[in-house]
Design a protein around this motif. Structure first.
Motif, PDB file in Angstrom:
ATOM      1  N   GLY A   1      84.098 -28.314  46.501  1.00 62.01           N
ATOM      2  CA  GLY A   1      83.684 -27.163  45.696  1.00 62.01           C
ATOM      3  C   GLY A   1      83.078 -26.035  46.509  1.00 62.01           C
ATOM      4  N   GLU A   2      83.246 -26.108  47.833  1.00 58.56           N
ATOM      5  CA  GLU A   2      82.696 -25.024  48.670  1.00 58.56           C
ATOM      6  C   GLU A   2      83.624 -23.832  48.682  1.00 58.56           C
ATOM      7  N   HIS A   3      83.032 -22.695  48.984  1.00 61.18           N
ATOM      8  CA  HIS A   3      83.756 -21.425  48.977  1.00 61.18           C
ATOM      9  C   HIS A   3      84.188 -21.114  50.411  1.00 61.18           C
ATOM     10  N   ILE A   4      85.443 -20.769  50.595  1.00 59.49           N
ATOM     11  CA  ILE A   4      85.891 -20.356  51.942  1.00 59.49           C
ATOM     12  C   ILE A   4      85.717 -18.834  52.041  1.00 59.49           C
ATOM     13  N   ASP A   5      85.019 -18.418  53.075  1.00 56.91           N
ATOM     14  CA  ASP A   5      84.724 -16.996  53.300  1.00 56.91           C
ATOM     15  C   ASP A   5      85.997 -16.147  53.172  1.00 56.91           C
TER      16      ASP A   5
END
Length: 550
Positions: free
Chosen positions: A56-60
């Motif tokens: 669920g992490e956001h990729i820059d």
């Protein structure tokens, strides 16, 4: 040292199999191998990004933008500049290390654990492991599907790049870059899973085209019918080629009041349909024809050329000094106009050069063609169209378009268009239309018989028109009196094709040849599932299309 290469991503692949000594497009073995290595690095980046996305992490978005631009750089006829590729590879290593430091520990494939070598010579030596044919024993159908997904992804990246430039993107597409790149490097995936991934690439292609459509129509309003002069006018000029409407807009703003005529070229022709662009009175016409004729058409002309996306061929010495590139387009020694921090560009150099060259000395007699029939405009005539079909005045619709190319066999598309009966409508898009868009087609039921719906990404418009008509007739798209005849050339055409397949559209004709990267079994799957047909002769295909409808 002699380098060999292998590339079969476009329609002009040597002998219909692949370029092994030098790219027909003008790509050297060195550039080809560095592009393989860029893709290899992107696969490695994706291997680290995927577990982060799963958590669920956001990729820059800067990383997304890099991946998108890197994919776009490797698309046919975009970039041939050695230094640009070396810089991009160095940046890919930085991106990889950033994600590697964030990703959970585990066993990662070699594309992820590989670290870029320091020198150009070492990079080219390393590129062998990144070659399409490196895994000799790989199942040919797996290789075929991996290639299909990758080439679809390259097409998607081109559309994504254009939309992002005017402030639009899709998070779904942004994530898909990583998901698909990881999948085509994953040895655990089955044929079925790769087929599903190819169909997902089709879904994402539809998604990115709808985002680009929204970007263009929000910024420049919906296209509407516009007559465009296709002959030249007296005075200094700049020709703008490619697909990027924002570059054209910036140039129009900066040339206003300076006595410079702006012509579109190639895939930029549909720009005349947009009210937000044609309001500039010095956007005066379209120059030349499709991209593959540029070396003859640009030969020694007294003005400048700006290339904004793909479609660049090896520049001749007779116009090398007046050719400018921007975005990810490049050729060794050709002047590049960079993007500034504030997301604008300074076109002073090309403007001054155009004034210095002086331009054309006299006017040619005007000849006009009609553009501007996007989905919004065409569907504003839906009642007329539906009534004409019900009254038997319109018998059939043909979508004839796609990317053009130089190889023989493409006259089929001209012949097909010429032979379409007078009670049928032709929708056309992309630069394939240059084969017939200067011919007279007349009208049917009060509408022009030839409707230009736009650039290659406006395959989205064709779909919107078809689905709206299907709804009106309370049927599905495959039951409409509609035939799609696609000419393919490069990877945006692959994205368009996957988009149409993912929407369940059957019975399309594809030509002039079938892609070298499609294995016999994958082709059989497409024939069985989607009734996809290689083109035969214009007469036979036309007769079959009209018979099926009855």
């Amino acid at each position: 040292m002699e380098h060999s290469m292998f590339c079969y991503q476009c329609e002009q692949a040597m002998g219909g199999k692949g370029c092994t000594k030098y790219g027909v497009c003008g790509k050297s073995p060195e550039i080809s191998n560095l592009q393989d290595l860029i893709i290899y690095q992107l696969k490695g980046i994706a291997c680290y990004a995927k577990p982060l996305l799963e958590k669920g992490e956001h990729i820059d978005k800067e990383i997304v933008k890099f991946v998108e631009n890197a994919l776009f750089t490797t698309l046919t006829n975009v970039n041939f500049d050695l230094d640009f590729h070396l810089e991009m590879l160095k940046e890919s290593q930085q991106v990889k290390e950033t994600l590697r430091n964030k990703a959970p520990h585990g066993n990662y494939p070699e594309a992820a654990t590989y670290n870029l070598s320091a020198t150009k010579e070492e990079m080219i030596r390393d590129a062998v492991i990144a070659g399409v044919m490196y895994e000799v024993d790989l199942d040919p159908d797996i290789r075929s599907l991996r290639s299909t997904v990758l080439y679809g992804l390259k097409g998607i990246s081109a559309y994504g790049h254009q939309a992002r430039y005017i402030g639009h993107h899709s998070d779904q597409v942004d994530q898909f870059y990583f998901i698909a790149l990881e999948a085509i490097n994953n040895n655990n995936l089955t044929l079925e899973e790769l087929i599903q991934m190819a169909m997902r690439a089709g879904d994402m292609s539809v998604e990115v085209m709808s985002v680009l459509d929204e970007a263009n129509t929000t910024r420049y309003e919906n296209p509407s019918p516009q007559k465009v002069n296709v002959n030249i006018k007296k005075g200094p000029f700049i020709i703008v080629s490619g697909h990027d409407l924002r570059d054209l807009e910036l140039l129009l703003q900066q040339t206003e009041g300076k006595g410079i005529n702006i012509y579109t070229h190639g895939e930029m022709l549909p720009a005349h349909g947009y009210p937000g662009l044609r309001k500039y009175k010095h956007l005066i016409g379209n120059f030349g024809s499709a991209w593959q004729n540029q070396q003859q058409e640009f030969d020694g002309i007294p003005g400048c050329i700006l290339m904004t996306t793909n479609c660049l061929m090896k520049p001749r010495d007779t116009y090398k000094d007046r050719l400018y590139v921007t975005n990810v387009v490049g050729w060794d020694g050709i002047k590049k106009i960079e993007l500034k921090e504030d997301n604008t560009k300074d076109f002073t150099e090309i403007i001054d050069k155009a004034i210095e060259l002086g331009g054309f000395e006299k006017n040619e007699k005007e000849k006009e063609i009609l553009v501007g029939f996007g989905h919004h405009e065409t569907l504003s005539h839906a009642d007329t169209i539906i009534k004409a079909v019900k009254d038997g005045k319109i018998r059939h619709f043909f979508v004839i378009g796609g990317c053009d190319g130089a190889k023989p066999g493409r006259n089929y598309f001209t012949e097909f268009a010429e032979k379409v009966p007078d009670d049928c409508v032709i929708l056309t898009l992309a630069c394939g239309k240059y084969r017939f868009n200067k011919l007279e087609f007349g009208t049917v039921a009060g509408l022009p018989r030839l409707l230009d719906i736009g650039q290659c990404n406006d395959a989205y418009s064709a779909v919107r028109i078809a689905t709206a008509l299907a709804d009106a007739f309370e049927t599905d798209v495959n039951s409409l009196p509609l035939t799609i005849v696609l000419s393919w050339y490069e990877q945006k055409a692959v994205a368009d094709l996957l988009a149409l397949l993912s929407l369940g559209i059957k019975g399309m004709y594809l030509g002039p040849t079938l892609p070298a990267f499609i294995s016999p079994n994958v082709l059989q799957y497409l024939v069985d599932t989607f009734d996809i047909k290689p083109i035969s002769t214009a007469d036979d295909d036309l007769r079959n299309s009209l018979q099926q409808a009855n």
